[in-house]
Design a protein around this motif. Structure first.
Motif, PDB file in Angstrom:
ATOM      1  N   ALA A 190       0.942  -1.372  -0.275  1.00 14.53           N
ATOM      2  CA  ALA A 190       0.149  -0.587  -0.119  1.00 14.53           C
ATOM      3  C   ALA A 190       0.542   1.001   0.286  1.00 14.53           C
ATOM      4  N   TYR A 191       1.903   1.389   0.271  1.00 12.43           N
ATOM      5  CA  TYR A 191       2.765   2.302   0.682  1.00 12.43           C
ATOM      6  C   TYR A 191       3.672   2.609  -0.290  1.00 12.43           C
ATOM      7  N   ILE A 192       4.074   1.141  -1.268  1.00  7.92           N
ATOM      8  CA  ILE A 192       4.158   1.391  -2.155  1.00  7.92           C
ATOM      9  C   ILE A 192       3.598   2.470  -3.191  1.00  7.92           C
ATOM     10  N   VAL A 193       2.691   1.577  -3.669  1.00 11.42           N
ATOM     11  CA  VAL A 193       1.704   2.157  -4.064  1.00 11.42           C
ATOM     12  C   VAL A 193       1.579   4.040  -4.031  1.00 11.42           C
ATOM     13  N   ALA A 194       1.550   4.268  -3.045  1.00  6.82           N
ATOM     14  CA  ALA A 194       1.526   5.858  -2.068  1.00  6.82           C
ATOM     15  C   ALA A 194       2.509   6.218  -2.465  1.00  6.82           C
ATOM     16  N   THR A 195       3.017   5.779  -2.118  1.00  9.08           N
ATOM     17  CA  THR A 195       5.235   6.999  -2.399  1.00  9.08           C
ATOM     18  C   THR A 195       5.262   6.574  -4.170  1.00  9.08           C
TER      19      THR A 195
END
Lengths: 224, 241
Positions: A190-195
């Motif tokens: 999820a945070y990779i996508v957000a990044t």
């Protein structure tokens, strides 16, 4: 330590990310435009505007630049209702971003104004322009041109700052990532996508600022 | 009656009195050169006439408009006198034509179309009609200075103040600017110019003012000032003592 990434698990949440991108973009766009406008106004007051307003503007600029954005946001969203000003999450987030960017932009733009050669003011004055006419027609555009790269960076910083707005349930990219990882425990993905989404938005924004610059400032900077 | 009346003007920068009681009357159509060493107060005097510097004592009147420190008086005065600077001071973000159009549109509220025609005419007057759309950084120093002259003329001033307008130019560009000024003089424009171009002063000016230590030290027609300088200081300045 074997962790296998599974982005497939995020597929069903794509609409939430899409909404997040839209909200972050809206915050940045509206906040950016109004914030820069406020910044120009404050920079004018501090350099050439009515002397009576200067202490007020200075106080505003210093308070905002020396306190955390999160506190400013909470102050607006949770604090203001106690004096009867109730805002939706989105309104509060935009107001906080405008107020925050306005203060930083004011100082950046002021630097650009103060670098104006004295001869420009004198040329305007000897053509019988008023101080305000000189500011608007002679000083402002070259001043903005001087500090355009710094101003662009500041707007991007403010876009990243908008991540904080997820704390008052504004459904931006960060909110989406938080929400999804709390559902499927795929925090890494999820945070990779957000990044990646922030990265792409930042690159696009930088390009927009660059293009806007070439439209507003048709000439390269002339150093004198 | 004189167009510009300077009476007992004194100007101090701190303890340093740079103008020590200047009296000078300029008639309409007169061309006056102000010469003198650097620090003699000649640029300061010129800058006082359109209020870029305040004065401490005395009066300056231009066609009935009095120099006073408030914006209303200053603007009334500046509508009557234009100024051209050593460093041109064109607005870098505007084309030559827009530089000339700006003030008539902003100050006099002239409609864009009219201002554009006027700008075109003024640029042609200085030989730059074809440079309307050029930006200042695309022009040579001499061309920039001619645009600056056109910009001042577009406000239809009664007099022009020229502050060492050829001093920042390469030698080969000086003449094109002086030619324009000479033409203005011939057409009857009132000119007050601080200059180091002695030959030009001699040929074009009606009177020459020699300033020394904040005073008008000698004044007279060029043939007198250059041909028969009375004071030692002027003789030294001209290099003939």
């Amino acid at each position: 330590m074997a962790y296998s990434l599974d982005f497939g698990a995020l597929a069903e949440y794509a609409p939430i990310f899409a909404k997040g991108v839209a909200v972050t973009s809206e915050l940045t766009l509206v906040g950016g435009v109004l914030g820069v406008g406020l910044g120009i106004l404050c920079a004018w007051v501090r350099t050439d505007g009515p002397k009576a307003l200067r202490p007020i503007v200075s106080l505003y600029v210093e308070v905002i630049r020396n306190t955390p954005f999160l506190i400013q946001l909470f102050f607006i969203f949770f604090g203001l209702p106690s004096i009867g000003v109730s805002l939706t999450e989105m309104q509060a987030a935009i107001l906080a971003m405008v107020v925050n960017l306005g203060a930083y932009a004011a100082e950046i733009i002021r630097a650009g104004i103060e670098a104006t050669p004295r001869g420009q003011f004198e040329a305007g004055a000897s053509l019988a322009m008023t101080r305000l006419q000189i500011f608007r027609n002679v000083v402002l555009v070259p001043a903005l041109q001087r500090i355009w790269p710094a101003l662009s960076s500041q707007i991007i910083i403010v876009m990243f700052g908008s991540a904080v707005c997820s704390q008052i349930a504004v459904e931006d990219i960060t909110f989406a990532a938080n929400f999804i990882q709390s559902r499927n425990f795929r925090a890494f993905e999820a945070y990779i996508v957000a990044t990646v989404l922030y990265l792409i938005l930042a690159l696009i924004l930088r390009q927009i600022m660059r293009s806007l610059g070439t439209i507003i400032f048709p000439r390269r900077r002339v150093v004198r | 009656m004189s167009l510009i009346a300077i009476t007992e003007v004194r100007k101090r920068f701190g303890d340093n009195e740079v103008l020590k009681g200047i009296n000078l009357d300029v008639a309409a159509g007169e061309v006056i050169a102000i010469i003198g060493k650097s620090g003699s107060g000649k640029s300061t005097l010129l800058r006082c006439i359109n209020g870029l510097e305040t004065i401490d004592e005395g009066t300056i009147l231009v066609a009935g408009a009095q120099l006073a420190p408030d914006e209303l008086h200053l603007r009334a005065l500046r509508l009557k006198v234009g100024m051209i600077f050593q460093s041109f001071n064109l607005f870098p973000h505007l084309t030559a034509g827009r530089n000339v159009m700006l003030s008539p549109m902003v100050v006099k509220k002239v409609p864009a179309k009219e201002a554009q025609a006027e700008a075109q005419a003024r640029l042609e007057q200085v030989g730059l009609g074809h440079k309307f759309d050029a930006y200042p950084d695309e022009l040579s120093g001499g061309q920039q200075q001619r645009v600056a002259i056109a910009r001042a003329l577009a406000m239809k001033p009664l007099a022009l103040l020229c502050d060492e307008i050829t001093s920042a130019l390469d030698p080969e560009l000086v003449n094109e600017v002086l030619q324009v000024v000479g033409k203005l003089a011939a057409e009857g424009m009132t000119l007050l110019m601080v200059t180091h171009e002695m030959r030009f002063a001699r040929e074009v000016c009606d009177r020459v003012v020699f300033m020394h230590q904040g005073r008008v030290h000698e004044i007279g027609p060029p043939e007198e000032v250059f041909g028969a300088p009375k004071t030692l200081e002027l003789q030294q300045f001209l290099g003939i003592a």
